[in-house]
Design a protein around this motif. Structure first.
Motif, short mmCIF file in Angstrom:
data_model
loop_
_atom_site.label_atom_id
_atom_site.label_comp_id
_atom_site.label_asym_id
_atom_site.label_seq_id
_atom_site.Cartn_x
_atom_site.Cartn_y
_atom_site.Cartn_z
N ASP A 56 44.37 54.19 40.30
CA ASP A 56 43.80 54.22 38.95
C ASP A 56 44.86 53.74 37.97
N PRO A 57 44.51 53.01 36.93
CA PRO A 57 43.17 52.61 36.49
C PRO A 57 42.74 51.23 37.00
N PHE A 58 43.29 50.80 38.14
CA PHE A 58 43.06 49.43 38.59
C PHE A 58 41.87 49.26 39.52
N LEU A 59 41.31 50.36 40.00
CA LEU A 59 40.31 50.27 41.06
C LEU A 59 39.12 49.36 40.72
N ASP A 60 38.67 49.44 39.51
CA ASP A 60 37.48 48.67 39.15
C ASP A 60 37.81 47.39 38.38
N ALA A 61 39.08 46.99 38.44
CA ALA A 61 39.48 45.72 37.83
C ALA A 61 38.95 44.56 38.67
N ARG A 62 38.38 43.56 38.02
CA ARG A 62 37.90 42.36 38.72
C ARG A 62 39.10 41.47 39.04
N LEU A 63 39.14 40.96 40.23
CA LEU A 63 40.27 40.16 40.68
C LEU A 63 40.02 38.67 40.50
N LEU A 64 41.10 37.95 40.26
CA LEU A 64 41.02 36.50 40.13
C LEU A 64 40.79 35.87 41.50
N PRO A 65 40.25 34.66 41.56
CA PRO A 65 39.97 34.00 42.84
C PRO A 65 41.20 33.92 43.75
N GLU A 66 42.37 33.58 43.17
CA GLU A 66 43.56 33.45 44.00
C GLU A 66 44.03 34.82 44.52
N GLU A 67 43.77 35.87 43.74
CA GLU A 67 44.10 37.22 44.19
C GLU A 67 43.20 37.65 45.34
N ARG A 68 41.93 37.33 45.23
CA ARG A 68 40.99 37.67 46.31
C ARG A 68 41.38 36.97 47.60
N LYS A 69 41.73 35.71 47.49
CA LYS A 69 42.12 34.94 48.67
C LYS A 69 43.36 35.55 49.33
N LEU A 70 44.35 35.90 48.51
CA LEU A 70 45.57 36.50 49.04
C LEU A 70 45.28 37.80 49.77
N LEU A 71 44.45 38.64 49.18
CA LEU A 71 44.17 39.93 49.80
C LEU A 71 43.43 39.78 51.12
N VAL A 72 42.47 38.89 51.17
CA VAL A 72 41.76 38.67 52.43
C VAL A 72 42.73 38.16 53.50
N GLU A 73 43.60 37.25 53.12
CA GLU A 73 44.57 36.71 54.08
C GLU A 73 45.48 37.82 54.62
N ARG A 74 45.92 38.70 53.76
CA ARG A 74 46.84 39.74 54.22
C ARG A 74 46.12 40.84 55.00
N ILE A 75 44.90 41.15 54.64
CA ILE A 75 44.12 42.10 55.44
C ILE A 75 43.94 41.57 56.85
N GLU A 76 43.57 40.30 56.96
CA GLU A 76 43.36 39.70 58.27
C GLU A 76 44.68 39.59 59.04
N ALA A 77 45.76 39.27 58.34
CA ALA A 77 47.06 39.16 59.01
C ALA A 77 47.51 40.52 59.55
N ARG A 78 47.23 41.58 58.80
CA ARG A 78 47.59 42.94 59.26
C ARG A 78 46.88 43.25 60.58
N ILE A 79 45.66 42.80 60.70
CA ILE A 79 44.87 43.07 61.90
C ILE A 79 45.27 42.14 63.05
N GLU A 80 45.39 40.86 62.76
CA GLU A 80 45.64 39.88 63.82
C GLU A 80 47.06 39.96 64.38
#
Length: 303
Positions: A56-80
């Motif tokens: 908090d208070p960031f949970l409901d903040a909308r993310l920028l496109p480049e931020e979304r891309k980075l997070l997806v990449e790192r989530i997948e990297a953590r798993i793979e």
């Protein structure tokens, strides 16, 4: 995989998604977090340069496109890759203090950092550690990323701090942290095996978090721990090979009135049985009650 960045919009969305993915992948933890919920929060917050302990208070903040891309990449990297999250962000923290990390060092998570903060954060001062204003010399044996040496420089402003490691790769990372924390005038890095490069030098305080994992435990390591340098874990068959050497040598490198704080993992019973003549003070931390000890110079034979 379908592009999900158009579906996931807020930090809350990515946190929920990461937790679900981590649980489904049956990841392992232990590098500053203990479960999928906390590990996901750490990975996301640190990737976004946000405070790692404040959702908090960031949970409901909308993310920028480049931020979304980075997070997806790192989530997948953590798993793979099954690498610890700190290797993916390049940072780790001890009591909120940030350090650079990469695969040349283990992810710092020493209980000694917690103890230093707790003892010196006490208005009445520590019940066993020396008065910071009186400490003129400190050595950190098996320094790894240099985090404890850096903290020592901050806690003991009048002390010269030496830091030793057998790994040249680790010392390169330690230098990064020494420089980033502006303590290069106070901290000297040494390459060598334990006390070997310190012949003739004595200290008011020895800090050491040596490799202390036994071979049975190492054989059962999940991929997250196998991603770290094996030499930084390997403490021999029972985990105490280096601790025994350190105990045998420490007295030669302590000043009268000084002492040593040492982390040993699970070896308390073995150590006490093997060294019944030594007076260990076992220090309780948030997660452990007997993995770190304090011992005075006098108990080690210093007169």
């Amino acid at each position: 995989m379908t592009d999900i960045t158009s579906e996931l919009v807020t930090l809350r969305d990515y946190w929920r998604y990461a937790i679900s993915r981590f649980n489904a992948a049956d990841l392992s933890y232990g590098h500053g977090t203990t479960n999928a919920t906390d590990d996901a929060a750490y990975l996301l917050l640190d990737s976004l340069e946000l405070p790692i302990d404040t959702l908090d208070p960031f949970l409901d903040a909308r993310l920028l496109p480049e931020e979304r891309k980075l997070l997806v990449e790192r989530i997948e990297a953590r798993i793979e890759t099954r690498k610890p999250s700190s290797y993916l962000t390049g940072r780790a923290y001890i009591q909120g203090v940030r350090f650079h990390v990469d695969e040349r060092v283990i992810v710092p998570r020493s209980h000694i950092g917690e103890i230093l903060f707790n003892e010196y954060g006490n208005p009445e001062g520590s019940s066993f550690l020396p008065d910071p204003s009186l400490v003129e010399s400190v050595v950190d044996i098996c320094t790894g990323s240099g985090c404890l040496a850096v903290l020592a420089a901050k806690f003991f402003p009048y002390a010269e701090v030496d830091a030793v490691d057998l790994s040249e790769d680790a010392l390169e990372v330690a230098k990064i942290n020494v420089d980033e924390h502006d303590v290069e005038q106070q901290v000297t890095l040494y390459h060598g095996d334990l006390f070997t490069p310190l012949q003739g030098k004595t200290y008011d305080l020895i800090i050491t978090n040596p490799p202390y994992v036994d071979h049975v435990a190492m054989d059962d390591y999940p991929p997250e721990f196998r991603a770290e340098p094996a030499m930084a874990h390997d403490g021999g068959v029972d985990g105490l090979d280096l601790v025994r050497i350190i105990l045998a040598e420490a007295g030669k490198h302590l000043n009268p009135g000084g002492g040593m704080i040492c982390e040993i993992g699970r070896g308390r019973e073995i150590l006490e049985a093997e060294f019944p003549h030594l007076e260990f003070l076992w220090l309780e931390t948030e997660e452990e009650a007997d993995s770190v000890f304090w011992i005075t110079a006098e108990a080690l034979g210093v007169e």
